[in-house]
Design an enzyme around this catalytic site. Structure first.
Site, PDB file in Angstrom:
ATOM      1  N   GLU A 109      -8.965  23.934  -0.605  1.00 36.13           N
ATOM      2  CA  GLU A 109      -9.181  22.793  -1.509  1.00 36.13           C
ATOM      3  C   GLU A 109      -8.057  21.767  -1.386  1.00 36.13           C
ATOM      4  O   GLU A 109      -8.299  20.559  -1.403  1.00 36.13           O
ATOM      5  CB  GLU A 109      -9.307  23.301  -2.947  1.00 36.13           C
ATOM      6  CG  GLU A 109     -10.591  24.097  -3.147  1.00 36.13           C
ATOM      7  CD  GLU A 109     -10.648  24.793  -4.489  1.00 36.13           C
ATOM      8  OE1 GLU A 109      -9.748  25.625  -4.763  1.00 36.13           O
ATOM      9  OE2 GLU A 109     -11.567  24.506  -5.272  1.00 36.13           O
TER      10      GLU A 109
ATOM     11  N   ALA B 290      -4.673  29.832  -4.448  1.00 35.05           N
ATOM     12  CA  ALA B 290      -3.859  29.831  -5.663  1.00 35.05           C
ATOM     13  C   ALA B 290      -3.249  31.222  -5.795  1.00 35.05           C
ATOM     14  O   ALA B 290      -3.772  32.200  -5.251  1.00 35.05           O
ATOM     15  CB  ALA B 290      -4.727  29.493  -6.865  1.00 35.05           C
TER      16      ALA B 290
END
Ligand code: HXC
Length: 259
Positions: A113, A66
């Site tokens: 992820e 992220a």
């Protein structure tokens, strides 16, 4: 549809390919990118001609996580009220056709992820996986603490999550995180080969197979086996089942119509 942070194209009019495209930031995943990714996946999923999707990145990075710069100043109130992550990362879970992650380079934090949210991962020999969030004073937040142990077991998941170290493609394959390793220069060719193979089957059957395998990660074994059995029974109502089995019996190639 035009995008700023991803590129999108189709292969053989059957495979939807989405390339994460923030190369200078090693494809760090910001909210706008995740919204675009969700839109592209949904459009391919709704397109009858598309049988499978591929998400990939650059040679150096699938995605390095992220976007830390964007996250750095968020408060609890910001992330809680805006439902950070849930709001724009969960679309992929609603995609019903198969999605393959073609991973080269770094797949870290949210990048790992995202790869794990895909149905399977094909890794280039330079791939590196990890959940380094601990080094930032946080923990994985897009399912890493749940999907990683299911893929590699508790001990290795704890090791990676608590130390923040990276594992290379060989270790990732040995641990069961990735389905195969290929040379970097063959990554897209090999992944496309798998995608086209999937596209050659009945879409109803591939969607049912995906739904049933995913069920293995929710609920009990008995529930999962019963879920699989009912889907298996239901497939006998399709034209594609008649076609696939008749083709075998009569020693000819099957021509599926997705009906
Ligand atoms: C924002 C990032 C970034 C990230 C790299 N960059 N990762 N920007 N968010 N996650 C930027 C760098 O700041 C740098 O920008 C450029 O990309 C190139 O990175 P370098 O560090 O110079 O490259 P290199 O030395 O090759 O090191 C590669 C790396 C390192 C080992 C992958 O970049 C790194 O450790 N990145 C962070 C990995 C990480 O912690 N990921 C987890 C994030 S938290 P400039 O402008 O300086 O050139 C997370 C939470 C998930 O993912 C929770 C829910 C989704």
């Amino acid at each position: 549809m035009s995008f700023e942070f991803i590129t999108v194209h189709t292969e053989a009019d059957k495979v939807g390919v989405i390339t994460l495209n923030r190369p200078k930031q090693l494809n760090a995943l910001n909210a706008d990118l995740m919204v675009e990714l969700g839109q592209a996946l949904k459009a391919f999923d709704a397109n009858e001609a598309i049988g499978c999707m591929i998400i990939t990145g650059s040679e150096k990075a699938f995605a390095a996580g992220a976007d830390i710069g964007a996250m750095a100043t968020y408060s609890f109130a910001d992330v809680y009220k805006n439902d950070y992550i849930t709001r724009d990362w969960e679309t992929i879970r609603s995609i019903r056709k198969p999605v393959i992650a073609a991973v080269s380079g770094f797949a870290l934090g949210g990048g790992c992820e995202l790869a794990m949210m895909c149905d399977f991962i094909i890794a280039a020999d330079n791939a590196k996986f990890g959940q380094p969030e601990i080094k930032l004073g946080v923990i994985p937040g897009a399912g890493g603490t749940q999907r990683l142990p299911r893929a590699v077991g508790k001990s290795k998941a704890m090791d990676l999550t608590l130390t923040g170290r990276m594992m290379d493609a060989t270790e990732a394959e040995r641990a069961g995180l990735v389905s195969r390793i290929v040379p970097l220069d063959k990554l897209m060719e090999e992944t496309l080969g798998a995608a086209l193979m999937i596209c050659g089957y009945s879409q109803i059957a591939t969607m049912a197979a995906k739904e049933s395998v995913n069920r293995a990660f929710e609920g009990t074994l008995a529930d999962g086996v019963m879920f699989e059995r009912r889907l298996f029974h239901a497939l006998f109502a399709t034209t594609d089942q008649k076609e696939g089995m008749d083709a075998f019996v009569n020693k000819r190639p099957a021509a599926f119509t997705n009906q």
